[in-house]
Write a protein that holds these residues in place. Structure first.
Motif, PDB file in Angstrom:
ATOM      1  N   THR A  47      -4.480  -2.147   4.664  1.00 26.34           N
ATOM      2  CA  THR A  47      -4.581  -4.307   4.947  1.00 26.34           C
ATOM      3  C   THR A  47      -3.992  -4.425   3.835  1.00 26.34           C
ATOM      4  O   THR A  47      -3.113  -5.634   4.082  1.00 26.34           O
ATOM      5  CB  THR A  47      -5.686  -3.976   5.125  1.00 26.34           C
ATOM      6  N   LEU A  48      -3.659  -4.205   2.526  1.00 26.42           N
ATOM      7  CA  LEU A  48      -3.540  -4.994   1.565  1.00 26.42           C
ATOM      8  C   LEU A  48      -1.879  -4.907   1.753  1.00 26.42           C
ATOM      9  O   LEU A  48      -1.385  -6.486   1.209  1.00 26.42           O
ATOM     10  CB  LEU A  48      -3.722  -3.984  -0.245  1.00 26.42           C
ATOM     11  N   ALA A  49      -1.718  -3.855   2.432  1.00 33.56           N
ATOM     12  CA  ALA A  49      -0.302  -3.770   2.207  1.00 33.56           C
ATOM     13  C   ALA A  49       0.259  -4.531   4.028  1.00 33.56           C
ATOM     14  O   ALA A  49       1.450  -5.669   3.692  1.00 33.56           O
ATOM     15  CB  ALA A  49       0.290  -2.604   2.861  1.00 33.56           C
ATOM     16  N   GLU A  50      -0.004  -4.469   4.808  1.00 36.19           N
ATOM     17  CA  GLU A  50      -0.078  -6.101   5.862  1.00 36.19           C
ATOM     18  C   GLU A  50       0.017  -7.086   4.894  1.00 36.19           C
ATOM     19  O   GLU A  50       0.853  -8.288   6.201  1.00 36.19           O
ATOM     20  CB  GLU A  50      -1.302  -5.816   6.308  1.00 36.19           C
ATOM     21  N   HIS A  51      -0.376  -7.229   4.245  1.00 35.04           N
ATOM     22  CA  HIS A  51      -0.448  -9.323   3.716  1.00 35.04           C
ATOM     23  C   HIS A  51      -0.019  -9.301   2.228  1.00 35.04           C
ATOM     24  O   HIS A  51      -0.303  -9.822   1.975  1.00 35.04           O
ATOM     25  CB  HIS A  51      -2.696  -8.844   3.176  1.00 35.04           C
ATOM     26  N   GLY A  52       0.647  -8.076   1.834  1.00 34.47           N
ATOM     27  CA  GLY A  52       1.934  -8.415   0.748  1.00 34.47           C
ATOM     28  C   GLY A  52       1.932  -7.816  -0.388  1.00 34.47           C
ATOM     29  O   GLY A  52       2.988  -8.011  -1.474  1.00 34.47           O
ATOM     30  N   ALA A  53       1.217  -7.190  -0.100  1.00 37.01           N
ATOM     31  CA  ALA A  53       0.530  -6.288  -1.377  1.00 37.01           C
ATOM     32  C   ALA A  53       1.530  -5.141  -1.232  1.00 37.01           C
ATOM     33  O   ALA A  53       1.811  -4.745  -0.863  1.00 37.01           O
ATOM     34  CB  ALA A  53      -0.705  -5.422  -1.588  1.00 37.01           C
ATOM     35  N   VAL A  54       2.849  -5.121  -3.157  1.00 33.82           N
ATOM     36  CA  VAL A  54       4.393  -3.968  -2.716  1.00 33.82           C
ATOM     37  C   VAL A  54       3.547  -3.169  -3.238  1.00 33.82           C
ATOM     38  O   VAL A  54       4.047  -1.678  -3.431  1.00 33.82           O
ATOM     39  CB  VAL A  54       5.218  -5.029  -3.570  1.00 33.82           C
ATOM     40  N   LYS A  55       2.733  -2.693  -4.186  1.00 36.02           N
ATOM     41  CA  LYS A  55       1.215  -1.645  -5.095  1.00 36.02           C
ATOM     42  C   LYS A  55      -0.046  -1.793  -5.197  1.00 36.02           C
ATOM     43  O   LYS A  55      -0.033  -3.191  -4.458  1.00 36.02           O
ATOM     44  CB  LYS A  55       1.871  -1.530  -6.284  1.00 36.02           C
ATOM     45  N   VAL A  56      -0.555  -1.129  -4.501  1.00 41.44           N
ATOM     46  CA  VAL A  56      -1.737  -0.996  -4.682  1.00 41.44           C
ATOM     47  C   VAL A  56      -2.248   0.360  -6.213  1.00 41.44           C
ATOM     48  O   VAL A  56      -1.858   1.507  -5.326  1.00 41.44           O
ATOM     49  CB  VAL A  56      -2.528  -0.190  -3.177  1.00 41.44           C
ATOM     50  N   ALA A 163       4.291  -5.867   3.363  1.00 41.68           N
ATOM     51  CA  ALA A 163       4.914  -4.756   2.281  1.00 41.68           C
ATOM     52  C   ALA A 163       4.390  -3.734   2.520  1.00 41.68           C
ATOM     53  O   ALA A 163       4.248  -3.505   3.231  1.00 41.68           O
ATOM     54  CB  ALA A 163       4.457  -5.556   0.835  1.00 41.68           C
ATOM     55  N   ALA A 164       5.366  -3.270   1.171  1.00 49.55           N
ATOM     56  CA  ALA A 164       5.539  -1.417   1.105  1.00 49.55           C
ATOM     57  C   ALA A 164       3.834  -1.030   0.935  1.00 49.55           C
ATOM     58  O   ALA A 164       3.586  -0.088   1.191  1.00 49.55           O
ATOM     59  CB  ALA A 164       7.276  -1.099   0.022  1.00 49.55           C
ATOM     60  N   GLY A 165       3.154  -1.744   0.217  1.00 46.20           N
ATOM     61  CA  GLY A 165       1.493  -1.346  -0.425  1.00 46.20           C
ATOM     62  C   GLY A 165       1.921   0.090  -0.436  1.00 46.20           C
ATOM     63  O   GLY A 165       0.946   0.774  -0.614  1.00 46.20           O
TER      64      GLY A 165
END
Length: 320
Positions: A47-56, A163-165
């Protein structure tokens, strides 16, 4: 581009909407790096990657569940030291604001709370706040250290930006204070099936004019027809007609929905402070001189017991 830390508010891996709004704001000033802690942290990554997080950055430990606040401060500080971000963003929940404040003290930085907008300029993030009971808007920036900023729900749209996530484990060392306050019990909040008040896109509130706990059924019916949260003024809460957890105002919760409907609420400054940043405000009141009408986009002078049921029926008819 500089990285921006975003603290993830989630429940067992289900990311809450204010975090997705933070990712939208974070992309204005840099590349979002999300920090997800506790059970289900890794499950937040898609979910975070879908909304722009390049890293988690993820970490899970018993301390996050068993003790209050400080273990999460230790973890966010570890993320801060690993990333050296341009800013650290938090949702404006009670817990997140405490984590943000403690982090700001630890890293020697300024903090801005309850921002309603965020933009970048050549000198760093500029936050807009609604202050003095929402009578003024201010624009400010942190002048010392890395900006730590908390943002009110519904301050930005949720926008997909894949984004990559990339998921990376976060190494956390807990300090002595991390186990200072232990959680001894938890009681699940009874679900109403309605949206969380501070996160809802639509809020329907009732005040003194509702004239009794039993009459809040009229407010609830309209809210349910719209898929909205239910709010109450301080007068209604003090009279025992509705729970304090639903109070909107200076001594209750601040909301900023797309649509706010105030029924039987006079519009005292105490209430206005909690809802004045709503995008569209509608009021229903018998008193044509009620202060609430100075604030609204649309006003109906009339008996809420006649107007609100008709509105509910019309909403249902259009949906049907």
């Amino acid at each position: 581009m500089a990285e921006v830390l975003v603290y993830v508010d989630h429940v067992d891996g289900a990311v809450r909407k204010p975090t997705l709004e933070l990712l939208t704001l974070a992309r204005r000033i840099g590349e979002p790096v999300a920090v997800a802690l506790g059970a289900g942290a890794e499950a937040t990554a898609p979910t975070l990657a879908e909304h722009g997080a390049v890293k988690v950055l993820t970490a899970d430990a018993a301390e996050f569940t068993d003790y209050l606040v400080v273990p999460k401060v230790d973890a966010v500080q570890a993320a801060y030291e690993a990333v050296s971000p341009a800013a650290v963003l938090f949702p404006s929940s009670a817990e997140a604001k405490e984590i943000a404040a403690r982090l700001a003290v630890r890293i020697g930085s300024g903090i801005i709370t309850d921002a309603v907008d965020l933009e970048a300029d050549g000198k760093g993030p500029v936050a807009t706040q609604s202050v003095f009971a929402a009578a003024y808007s201010t624009r400010s920036r942190v002048s010392k250290g890395t900006p730590v900023i908390t943002v009110k729900p519904n301050s930005a749209p949720v926008e997909a930006a894949p984004a990559a996530g990339t998921v990376e484990p976060l190494a956390v060392s807990f300090g002595d204070a991390a186990t200072g306050t232990k959680v001894v019990s938890r009681t699940p909040r009874e679900s109403t099936g309605r949206p969380e008040l501070t996160e809802a896109a639509i809020v329907v509130s009732g005040g003194r004019g509702v004239n009794g706990a039993e009459n809040f059924a009229v407010i609830e019916a309209l809210a349910d027809s719209l898929g909205a949260a239910v709010g109450a003024s301080r007068a209604a809460v003090d009279a025992g007609w509705y729970p304090h957890s639903n109070q909107v105002g200076q001594t209750g919760k601040s909301v900023s929905p797309q649509l706010y409907i105030a029924s039987g609420i006079s519009g005292a400054i105490q209430h206005r402070a909690g809802m004045q940043t709503s995008k569209t405000i509608v009021a229903v009141n018998k008193d044509a001189e009620a202060p609430i009408f100075d604030l609204v986009d649309y006003g109906v002078v009339g008996d809420l017991f006649e107007v609100v049921p008709q509105l509910t029926d019309e909403v249902k008819a259009r949906k049907g």
